[in-house]
Design an enzyme around this catalytic site. Structure first.
Site, short mmCIF file in Angstrom:
data_model
loop_
_atom_site.label_atom_id
_atom_site.label_comp_id
_atom_site.label_asym_id
_atom_site.label_seq_id
_atom_site.Cartn_x
_atom_site.Cartn_y
_atom_site.Cartn_z
N GLY A 65 -4.56 -0.95 -4.07
CA GLY A 65 -3.79 0.47 -4.27
C GLY A 65 -3.12 0.72 -5.51
CB THR A 66 -0.63 -1.44 -7.47
OG1 THR A 66 0.18 -1.54 -6.37
CG2 THR A 66 -0.02 -1.09 -8.80
CG ASN A 100 4.38 4.22 1.58
OD1 ASN A 100 3.98 5.50 1.09
ND2 ASN A 100 5.05 3.48 1.27
CD GLN A 109 0.53 2.61 4.46
OE1 GLN A 109 0.09 2.27 5.73
NE2 GLN A 109 1.20 1.70 3.43
CB SER A 165 -4.85 -1.21 -0.46
OG SER A 165 -4.65 -2.60 -0.51
CG HIS A 218 -2.83 -5.69 1.58
ND1 HIS A 218 -1.52 -5.52 1.77
CD2 HIS A 218 -2.84 -5.08 0.26
CE1 HIS A 218 -0.93 -4.94 1.03
NE2 HIS A 218 -1.62 -4.50 0.24
CB THR A 224 -15.42 -12.04 -12.31
OG1 THR A 224 -15.88 -12.56 -13.70
CG2 THR A 224 -16.31 -12.66 -11.32
CB CYS A 258 15.33 -4.81 -3.90
SG CYS A 258 16.77 -5.65 -4.79
C1 PLP Z 1 0.70 4.41 -0.04
C2 PLP Z 1 0.54 3.42 -0.77
N1 PLP Z 1 -0.02 3.40 -1.84
C3 PLP Z 1 -0.28 2.35 -2.61
C4 PLP Z 1 0.22 1.06 -2.22
C5 PLP Z 1 -0.17 -0.27 -2.96
O1 PLP Z 1 -1.07 -0.75 -2.42
P1 PLP Z 1 -1.46 -2.60 -2.95
O2 PLP Z 1 -0.54 -3.19 -2.26
O3 PLP Z 1 -2.82 -2.80 -2.39
O4 PLP Z 1 -1.13 -2.68 -4.60
C6 PLP Z 1 0.70 0.95 -0.72
C7 PLP Z 1 1.25 -0.49 -0.39
O5 PLP Z 1 2.46 -0.52 -0.28
C8 PLP Z 1 1.08 2.11 -0.26
O6 PLP Z 1 1.59 2.14 1.15
#
Ligand code: PLP
Length: 387
Positions: free
Chosen positions: A71-72, A152, A180, A200, A202, A238, A330
């Site tokens: 996601g990031t 989230n 989410q 994402s 996970h 890759t 934090c």
């Molecule tokens: C709304 C949202 N966007 C992006 C992310 C980031 O995803 P990732 O952990 O796969 O980098 C998260 C994860 O906490 C999320 O809840």
């Protein structure tokens, strides 16, 4: 000690079916999807099949789904890629909402140093982006609006259909962070007015370190990573074949059980809330309870009524084996109240006296009863200690 995991919005365990699907590609079928020999072709086939399977579940075409690390990265790519591609045509205005994930917030801030003009849209007390504010913000220089599908921290679902329609009418591209919502809400890009979506694995019982971006055909977007020609040159590196296979299986599982799992989680959440409210009728519920992800319950204690520290609550819950999250993060070594709760109008102290429970596939009624009782005990003991 009993252990209860109620932090599924942070991450989820790998589903056994996902692990099984991945096993072959972590062992014998280890080829590089770019290699032209048999090992490579086997990997490539699995990668493309996974892409196709994910695309099918969101109404996309297989060549609109691009794998990445999560996601990031996807949020970074969406904002930076669209901005850089649009900058050439003189459009430099980016619009986001105040309750975006840090991956969007920080990227948008960074774009300012590349010449972007940034507008951050406010939200109401339920965490909903006001349509009027969105409509007013979009102008002739706007290249992108980014509003997350579901939040989230509090679970509020945004009116992406309306926001997207507003942007579309002005020729502005729409990104939505659907990290989410994937697997928890139906997503169909044939009717949803969005151009780019972030996912994402996970968060939905898939592996960590793999995600994907949906990019509507014809969308102008620069790539973040340069190197090989993988992912149609949109994401060099890759490919994580086992991850993609697991991700596809995870998506399928979520949508297979969605119709039963969604109300089940909603009922458990309701029960959790009712049990806590019975002891603390003054509890503040965060988010739009009528239009939110069914698995998230975020509650705060109004600072004018009780003095509580969210992190003390989290630690107390942890000591009782219950994993939950607080309404603070934090940042640079100091504890900051959640930007989401502050944007929703909570005062600093109330925002810090917040706990998020996020339920998941393994959550049972028995666990909910245990967690509710533990929570009420912890609140009383923390309050007594802080008096
Ligand atoms: C709304 C949202 N966007 C992006 C992310 C980031 O995803 P990732 O952990 O796969 O980098 C998260 C994860 O906490 C999320 O809840």
């Amino acid at each position: 000690m009993k252990r209860v995991y109620l932090d599924h919005s942070a991450t989820t365990p790998l589903a056994p079916e996902v692990f099984e699907a991945m096993r072959l590609f972590l062992t014998e079928a280890f080829g590089n999807a770019s290699s032209i020999h048999g090992f490579g072709r086997e990997a490539k086939r699995a990668l493309e099949e996974s892409r196709e399977r994910i695309a099918r579940h969101i109404g996309a075409s297989f060549d609109e789904v691009y794998f990445n690390s999560g996601g990031t990265e996807s949020d970074n790519h969406a904002l930076t890629g669209v901005f850089l591609a649009a900058r050439e045509s003189g459009k430099n205005h980016v619009v986001i909402s105040a309750i975006e994930h840090h991956a969007v917030l920080e990227t948008a801030e960074h774009l300012k140093s590349l010449g972007a003009r940034l507008t951050v849209l406010p939200v109401d007390r339920l965490g909903r982006v006001a349509l009027a504010a969105a409509g007013k913000a979009l102008d002739a220089d706007t290249c992108l609006i980014s509003v997350m599908h579901a939040n989230n921290e509090v679970g509020t679902i945004q009116a992406i259909e309306e926001i997207g329609a507003l942007a579309r009418a002005k020729g502005i591209l729409v990104h939505s962070d659907a990290v989410q919502s994937l697997g928890k809400l139906p997503i169909d890009v044939r009717s949803l007015p969005v151009d780019v979506l972030s996912f994402s694995a996970h968060k939905i019982y898939g592996p960590k370190g793999i995600g994907a971006t949906y990019i509507r055909k014809g969308t102008k977007i620069e790539s973040l990573l340069r190197g090989g020609a993988q992912e149609s040159k949109r994401r060099a590196g890759t490919e994580n074949v086992a991850g993609a296979v697991g991700f596809a299986r995870a998506v399928e599982l979520c949508y297979t059980i969605l119709e039963t799992e969604s109300p089940r989680l909603g009922n458990l959440r309701q029960e959790l809330l009712a049990r806590i409210q019975k002891q603390f009728p003054d509890l503040v519920v965060n988010g739009d309870f009528t239009h939110s992800l069914p698995n998230i319950l975020s509650v705060s204690f109004d600072s004018s009524l009780r003095k509580l520290d969210g992190d003390a609550l989290i630690m107390g819950m942890d000591l009782r084996g219950v994993a939950v999250t607080s309404g603070s993060a934090c940042t640079s070594g100091s504890l900051q109240a959640s930007h989401v709760l502050l944007a929703m109008g909570r005062d600093m102290q109330t925002a810090r006296a917040t706990v998020r429970f996020s339920l998941g596939r393994s959550t049972t009624r028995e666990e909910i009863a245990y967690a509710a009782e533990a929570f009420c005990d912890v609140v009383k003991s923390v309050e007594a200690a802080q008096r």
